[in-house]
Design a protein around this motif. Sequence first.
Motif: not given
Length: 329
Positions: A235-236, A238-240, A243-244, A266-268
């Motif tokens: 998840v970390e 993916g967000k960094e 998602y960006q 949100t990424f989720e």
Amino acid sequence: MKFGIFPTEGGRNFDDAVQECKLAEDVGFDSAWVNDHQATEGENYWPAPLARQAGIATTTDELELVTAVMILPLYHPLHVAQRAAQLDLMSDGRLTLGVGLGYVPKEFNAFGVPMDERAGRQIEGVKFLDKFFRADGPIDFECPFFEVEDWQPLPEPVQEPRPPLWIGGWGDKQLRRSVQFSDAWVPGVVVDNKGVESRTHKLKGMVEDMDADWDEMAHPLMREGVIAETHEEAVELGKEYLYQSYLDEYGGEFEHPYIEQEDLETFEKLAEDHFLVGTPNEIIEQIEDMKSRFALDHLAVRFHHSGMPGEDVRRQIELFGDEVVPAFD
């Protein structure tokens, strides 16, 4: 079940893409996929998919080489046919040529191709490719967009009767064209699994209406992925990066027909029923869920996302190959 990767693209270092493909081949992947972007913001993509696959072909032994998808209306079909046949020859029969319509006006303007001609150019282009690849002598071809007279197709592709042709796109007309003119419909990464499921159901109805053979068709799919030893690490990452990438690509003025601004909250929310995110066991479960909902026999995953260090990409490829691929042997 086959698995593929989208190697790194963008920037000035092609060696990262080559090393990823070599690694993927070593850990059990079946294919390398590249897409086709002409006009994008920043350095997230590369054009010239057949040239890139030629580079990968010369450094690998068995990986299938897939274009997913090449924007066929932008090119003269004779150029595409010659380069594709040459690539099939160079790779000893490893090419799958996926093509699509394209949707970015700037690209069509730059190539001098009217967007209202793209459907016709794609249909005639695919028909020409099929004729070129199958030919055992000189061919003639005439349509509103180009003409070829008494032309000897060279080189001859290795695969018989021809390299596989796939058609991508989400509209009903593209689904129908994939049945009528090609060997498979190839869904892209942007629409979620629910969208793939509904369109696959519609596609199967078209196959039945047109008396085609569902079981003879390939059923490929592209997905974004982030895999790690722990859920939290995935998840970390993916967000960094993932998602960006979507925020950078679709969060501004550039619009995609299947991405809404609320999807990017949100990424989720963006990842739900859309991306492959998690540990190897979690991703195995996600793939099993997809296989229970729609036909799927060839899954290509993009592990590289804008700005992600090469070591993170290679770590994901290795983990997926070691832990996920064997679960579907």
